[in-house]
Design a protein around this motif. Structure first.
Motif, PDB file in Angstrom:
ATOM      1  N   TYR A 234      -5.327   3.543  11.548  1.00 21.92           N
ATOM      2  CA  TYR A 234      -6.558   2.292  12.029  1.00 21.92           C
ATOM      3  C   TYR A 234      -6.723   1.194  11.014  1.00 21.92           C
ATOM      4  O   TYR A 234      -7.480   0.313  11.128  1.00 21.92           O
ATOM      5  N   CYS A 235      -5.689   1.170  10.065  1.00 18.81           N
ATOM      6  CA  CYS A 235      -5.804   0.125   9.044  1.00 18.81           C
ATOM      7  C   CYS A 235      -6.159  -1.321   9.686  1.00 18.81           C
ATOM      8  O   CYS A 235      -5.049  -1.818  10.467  1.00 18.81           O
TER       9      CYS A 235
ATOM     10  N   CYS B  19       0.879  -1.243  -0.016  1.00 17.77           N
ATOM     11  CA  CYS B  19      -0.020  -0.028   0.154  1.00 17.77           C
ATOM     12  C   CYS B  19       0.925   1.235   0.197  1.00 17.77           C
ATOM     13  O   CYS B  19       2.038   1.170   0.323  1.00 17.77           O
TER      14      CYS B  19
ATOM     15  N   ASN C 158      -7.302   3.389  -2.735  1.00 19.01           N
ATOM     16  CA  ASN C 158      -7.525   4.555  -2.005  1.00 19.01           C
ATOM     17  C   ASN C 158      -7.260   6.016  -2.947  1.00 19.01           C
ATOM     18  O   ASN C 158      -7.080   7.038  -2.269  1.00 19.01           O
TER      19      ASN C 158
ATOM     20  N   PHE D  63      -0.167   4.162   1.462  1.00 18.78           N
ATOM     21  CA  PHE D  63      -0.497   4.849   3.020  1.00 18.78           C
ATOM     22  C   PHE D  63      -0.155   3.863   3.939  1.00 18.78           C
ATOM     23  O   PHE D  63       0.047   2.675   3.846  1.00 18.78           O
ATOM     24  N   PHE D  64      -0.287   4.250   5.017  1.00 21.99           N
ATOM     25  CA  PHE D  64      -0.097   3.595   6.360  1.00 21.99           C
ATOM     26  C   PHE D  64      -1.124   4.124   7.292  1.00 21.99           C
ATOM     27  O   PHE D  64      -0.705   4.683   8.425  1.00 21.99           O
ATOM     28  N   CYS D  65      -2.193   3.723   7.012  1.00 27.12           N
ATOM     29  CA  CYS D  65      -3.448   4.564   7.979  1.00 27.12           C
ATOM     30  C   CYS D  65      -3.248   4.013   9.258  1.00 27.12           C
ATOM     31  O   CYS D  65      -3.105   2.819   9.684  1.00 27.12           O
TER      32      CYS D  65
ATOM     33  N   LYS E  56     -10.090   9.592   2.701  1.00 24.49           N
ATOM     34  CA  LYS E  56      -9.498   9.511   4.112  1.00 24.49           C
ATOM     35  C   LYS E  56      -9.828  10.602   5.196  1.00 24.49           C
ATOM     36  O   LYS E  56      -9.602  10.440   6.353  1.00 24.49           O
TER      37      LYS E  56
ATOM     38  N   VAL F 238       0.136  -4.611   4.260  1.00 30.01           N
ATOM     39  CA  VAL F 238       0.678  -3.214   4.079  1.00 30.01           C
ATOM     40  C   VAL F 238       1.976  -3.226   4.520  1.00 30.01           C
ATOM     41  O   VAL F 238       2.899  -2.792   3.914  1.00 30.01           O
TER      42      VAL F 238
ATOM     43  N   ASP G 205     -11.680   5.051  -1.195  1.00 28.07           N
ATOM     44  CA  ASP G 205     -11.523   5.949   0.080  1.00 28.07           C
ATOM     45  C   ASP G 205     -11.655   7.247   0.078  1.00 28.07           C
ATOM     46  O   ASP G 205     -10.554   7.779  -0.682  1.00 28.07           O
TER      47      ASP G 205
ATOM     48  N   GLY H 114      -7.380  -4.636  -1.298  1.00 31.05           N
ATOM     49  CA  GLY H 114      -5.935  -4.451  -0.819  1.00 31.05           C
ATOM     50  C   GLY H 114      -5.958  -4.266   0.803  1.00 31.05           C
ATOM     51  O   GLY H 114      -6.704  -4.739   1.357  1.00 31.05           O
ATOM     52  N   GLY H 115      -4.677  -3.747   0.845  1.00 31.62           N
ATOM     53  CA  GLY H 115      -3.600  -3.080   0.439  1.00 31.62           C
ATOM     54  C   GLY H 115      -4.062  -2.071  -0.963  1.00 31.62           C
ATOM     55  O   GLY H 115      -5.261  -1.649  -0.660  1.00 31.62           O
TER      56      GLY H 115
HETATM   57  S1  SF4 Z   1      -6.476   1.449   5.329  1.00 36.67           S
HETATM   58 FE1  SF4 Z   1      -6.398   1.055   3.322  1.00 36.67          FE
HETATM   59  S2  SF4 Z   1      -5.388   2.928   2.331  1.00 36.67           S
HETATM   60 FE2  SF4 Z   1      -4.788   2.677   4.302  1.00 36.67          FE
HETATM   61  S3  SF4 Z   1      -3.203   1.574   5.013  1.00 36.67           S
HETATM   62 FE3  SF4 Z   1      -4.910   0.188   5.149  1.00 36.67          FE
HETATM   63  S4  SF4 Z   1      -4.854  -0.677   3.003  1.00 36.67           S
HETATM   64 FE4  SF4 Z   1      -3.713   1.166   2.894  1.00 36.67          FE
END
Ligand code: SF4
Length: 229
Positions: free
Chosen positions: A33-34, A27, A100, A29-31, A124, A40, A122, A72-73
């Motif tokens: 709350y993922c 991915c 995303n 991003f590194f959200c 965000k 990831v 998404d 995903g990811g």
């Molecule tokens: S929530 Fe989605 S966009 Fe964010 S890190 Fe996880 S997989 Fe990636």
């Protein structure tokens, strides 16, 4: 294609369709709350599934499943995504892409080549607050571009936001909805505290039902339909 997992049957990932869901690894991003850190964080990747095994499975599902969801990811990071989807389409499945929004060019190519039937993107955060949620210092221009491409396309789509108390202010929802003004569908997702990429967020509390309803009403000032999921 690096595929970390497959859900062989789902009735909730493609609206009103029975689908298999494929989860790609990696991915942008590194959200915080993922819920899928294993898709990831490179150190947590499984051995990728064999692509031919996936197509052998899909061959057995022709006429039984309507669709394949690529999730995903972040699937648009995969180098052979377009060829992979072409093969899936040849088997006569509908295809939904979960993204995303980081890669507008790939989204545009997929739509212009009629390779996807539904896209879920998404959203965000308000565009100027993306780094706070995604942990990445990325220009929001790419996100804005993806929004424009999706909204000007003829395919079905939804935007969706997972709302987390420590990352979003109640007021953010109006800015987020404005950034997809007149969108056909906006889904607000309640955060469910469980495994999270940033362990500190596994205990974050979700917004109350009342807060979610208030946010839904605010979003509805700017988009055509808004549901809480
Ligand atoms: S929530 Fe989605 S966009 Fe964010 S890190 Fe996880 S997989 Fe990636």
């Amino acid at each position: 294609m690096l595929i970390g997992g497959i859900q062989k049957f789902s009735l909730i990932n493609y609206p009103k369709k029975a689908a298999a869901v494929i989860f790609t690894q990696g991915c942008s991003f590194f959200c915080h709350y993922c819920h899928n850190p294993e898709l990831v964080l490179k150190d947590e990747f499984n051995t990728p599934l064999n692509i031919e095994d996936i197509f052998s499975f899909l061959l057995t599902r022709q006429g039984k499943l309507d669709a394949v969801v690529i999730s995903g990811g972040e699937p648009t990071l995969q180098k052979n995504l377009i060829d992979f989807i072409k093969r899936v389409k040849k088997l006569n499945f509908l295809v939904k892409l979960d993204t995303n929004g980081v890669n507008p060019k790939i989204i545009k190519d997929l739509i212009s080549q009629n390779l996807i039937d539904y896209i879920a993107m998404d959203l965000k955060a308000p565009l100027d607050k993306y780094p706070k949620v995604t942990n990445v210092d990325l220009s929001s221009k790419r996100i804005e571009e993806s929004i424009k491409i999706i909204m000007s396309s003829n395919i079905d789509y939804e935007f969706r936001s997972t709302l987390v108390k420590n990352l979003h202010e109640k007021e953010d929802i109006e800015e987020m909805a404005k950034s997809i003004k007149d969108a056909k569908l906006y889904i607000l997702q309640e955060f469910v505290p469980k495994v999270t990429l940033n362990p500190a967020y596994s205990k974050e509390t979700a917004f109350s039902d009342e807060d979610m309803l208030n946010m839904q009403n605010k979003a509805l000032r700017h988009v055509k339909k808004c549901f809480i999921r």
